[in-house]
Design an enzyme around this catalytic site. Structure first.
Site, PDB file in Angstrom:
ATOM      1  N   LYS A 134      36.309  36.386  43.608  1.00  0.00           N
ATOM      2  CA  LYS A 134      37.243  35.513  42.908  1.00  0.00           C
ATOM      3  C   LYS A 134      36.501  34.603  41.933  1.00  0.00           C
ATOM      4  CE  LYS A 134      41.066  32.386  44.165  1.00  0.00           C
ATOM      5  NZ  LYS A 134      41.795  31.824  45.324  1.00  0.00           N
ATOM      6  N   SER A 209      46.437  32.363  44.932  1.00  0.00           N
ATOM      7  CA  SER A 209      45.631  32.267  43.730  1.00  0.00           C
ATOM      8  C   SER A 209      44.597  33.390  43.594  1.00  0.00           C
ATOM      9  CB  SER A 209      44.911  30.915  43.684  1.00  0.00           C
ATOM     10  OG  SER A 209      44.048  30.753  44.788  1.00  0.00           O
ATOM     11  N   SER A 233      46.575  31.815  49.665  1.00  0.00           N
ATOM     12  CA  SER A 233      46.013  32.432  48.457  1.00  0.00           C
ATOM     13  C   SER A 233      45.307  33.759  48.672  1.00  0.00           C
ATOM     14  CB  SER A 233      45.039  31.454  47.772  1.00  0.00           C
ATOM     15  OG  SER A 233      45.728  30.338  47.303  1.00  0.00           O
TER      16      SER A 233
END
Length: 579
Positions: A134, A209, A233
């Site tokens: 990420k 996210s 997330s």
């Protein structure tokens, strides 16, 4: 007077010019970031083309179809080379990001890591496995942007502990994936790198996210990814994209520095003193992949590099157990009613578990409305959102966040007046919490300490209820199916199903068990939620048109019992695949 007017006029002109120059500077920074990304994509495409010319006989589809366990076995025995696997996934990642815009940046140093592991005598558990990470997970020499303009200036000086451990186990970090701006959204869009799309349906969001991870893995461009989770997330992108994802206990797997950039400093989000902690975790196509990743990360290297991580290796015996489980279950938290297909998924999974010999016990999580308003959101908006607003200084706010940002900008007196005016509707507004201006704040250190105590007291209450029923694990719903892009920002508190286990700091994972059927779509037409109000209707619009998209359930265990959580997830996965 004429001189004063002239001075005033020139000052106004100067202010307009100054603002224009500031916006132009921001635009240049964003354009430069996109140009750097595009150049990286071109270089990667060129490298892949050169490899294809040198090794034209690569069976791409055969390699991409292998599970992580199968791939690691082939790499260790030597029937596949790390170079072949890396370039196969680079090629597929190029294809997936062209369709979904899921990548923020390729990591060119993956070639150096490839050469390094080829020289190693001992092969780690993830030897030769390409891994995506990420955006905000620190990799030396690269930016951790969080979709924020002010984070485009300073590359990270060293790898995060997690990246170091991945490399020590033979993995090859090869790509960094896109995220929503500031990470505080479960869509996946930011003003710098744009909107990421769901590879299963380009009208839908991949979640957030960790949405770039979800899109890349679901599209076949990565076999293993690392995301982060503070409200869902990891689990929401896994639900939206049909993946398996695990949010561990926060202290079980750390690996900072993982930076959340602010105008003044970089903040290690995995070590911030917050009662609702951030946590890193794996995302993959199956549960065995998650288990292998956890086994690889929970090693001596991790414990030495980060002494705050308890030296508890992965317990293979618990994960491999076949003992019958006592499973608590619920299909609604009585706070935010989920679409019919998500409740169906829990019901069918419960029936399958019962038929397999497990004991199922009804369970009701206590006081979710209180948890959502007084514990979870108050943690992040304890200061009225001022710290969060700071991250947007000198930048552009993504449209999906504008309503929340504007709410936080209302002065305290304005919020008090608004609360007074809307008092007759206070219960409904708090029930749905569309507007973060309605969230109470901590006005003193004493109130903050009391807030921390309330979270600990709730955890004690929840565990006591769990123990009273003698539960091993809990089966419950997760938000889904995938939202149409742009809707997540309108339904901030629809994440109550995942948020609960961040407040509790329990390990929780998501497993896809079904897909949206025609019958689900017909039943959705009759959906009214609890009040048939604008927010219920917005949820109905958000999930409409999801025919064939994944439907998942959530599996939960007590803190430090990641192996049991994964073992339960594996059982659910096996039963759903048999069905």
């Amino acid at each position: 007077p004429s001189a004063a007017l002239a001075l005033l006029g020139s000052s106004a002109v100067a202010m307009v010019v100054w603002k224009w120059l500031g916006k132009r500077q921001i635009q240049k920074k964003m354009e430069e970031a996109r140009r750097t990304r595009d150049e990286g994509v071109k270089k990667t495409a060129k490298a892949v083309q050169q490899f294809r010319e040198q090794v034209p006989s690569v069976q791409t589809d055969a390699i991409l179809s292998l599970s992580l366990l199968e791939l690691t076995e082939r790499l260790r025995e030597g029937s596949l080379s790390p170079r072949t696997v890396l370039y196969t996934y680079l090629e597929k990642a190029l294809e997936v990001t062209q369709q979904t815009n899921c990548l923020r940046h390729f990591i060119p140093e993956c070639e150096e890591q490839l050469q390094e592991i080829e020289q190693q005598k001992e092969k780690g558990l993830l030897y030769g496995i390409p891994v995506s990470i990420k955006d905000h997970i620190s990799h030396k020499g690269h930016l951790s942007t969080c979709g924020l303009v002010q984070c485009l200036d300073t590359p990270v000086q060293e790898d995060s502990v997690l990246v170091k451990v991945l490399k020590s186990q033979g993995a090859i970090p090869f790509a960094m994936t896109n995220v929503p701006q500031s990470l505080f959204n479960y869509d996946c869009s930011n003003p710098i790198f744009g909107q990421t799309l769901n590879p299963l349906n380009h009208q839908k969001s991949p979640g957030g996210s960790s949405g770039g991870e979800g899109a890349l893995i679901a599209g076949g461009g990565s076999i293993l990814g690392i995301g982060s989770d503070v409200g869902g997330s990891i689990r929401l992108p896994s639900s939206f994209c049909g993946l398996c994802g695990l949010k561990p206990t926060a202290e079980r797997l750390r690996g900072g520095p993982v930076f959340w950039c602010t105008p003044l400093l970089n903040v290690d989000v995995c070590s911030c003193p917050t009662p609702v902690p951030w946590v890193l975790g794996p995302m993959a196509r199956d549960v065995d992949s998650l288990a292998l990743c956890m086994k690889a990360l929970l090693c001596q290297e991790m414990f030495q590099l980060d002494p705050t991580v308890p030296p508890i290796p992965f317990d293979e015996e618990v994960y491999s157990s076949s003992a019958r489980l006592r499973v608590g279950y619920y299909d609604t938290d009585s706070y935010f009613p989920l679409p019919p297909c998500m409740r169906r998924a829990v019901r069918e999974t419960r029936e399958a578990l019962q038929a397999a010999g497990h004991q199922l016990v009804p369970f009701s999580p206590p006081r979710i409305h209180y948890v959502m308003t007084e514990l979870f959101l108050k943690t992040f908006f304890a200061d009225g959102g001022r710290a969060w607003l700071d991250v947007f200084t000198g930048g552009i706010v993504d449209p999906s966040l504008k309503s929340q940002v504007n709410s936080c900008k209302i002065p305290r007196l304005g919020k008090k007046l608004l609360a007074l005016i809307l008092k007759p509707l206070q219960f409904l507004l708090l029930l749905k919490l569309k507007n973060v201006a309605m969230i109470s704040t901590c006005r003193s250190v004493k109130e903050m300490w009391n807030h921390h105590h309330q979270i600990e007291a709730y955890r004690t209450e929840f565990i006591a209820r769990w123990r009273e029923l003698r539960l091993d694990v809990v089966l419950c719903p997760v938000l889904g199916p995938a939202f149409t892009t742009g809707y997540a920002g309108k339904l901030l508190t629809a994440i109550s199903s995942t948020m609960l286990y961040n407040v509790l700091n329990f390990p929780a994972g998501v497993v896809p068990v079904s897909t949206v059927t025609e019958a689900d779509e017909e039943e959705l037409k009759l959906y009214q939620g609890y009040c048939d109000d604008p927010w219920d209707r917005t949820l109905k619009q958000a999930v409409a048109g999801a025919m064939g998209l994944p439907v998942a359930v959530q599996c939960v265990a007590l803190p430090w019992q990641e192996e049991l959580c994964l073992r339960f997830m594996k059982e659910v996965e096996t039963l759903s695949r048999e069905k």
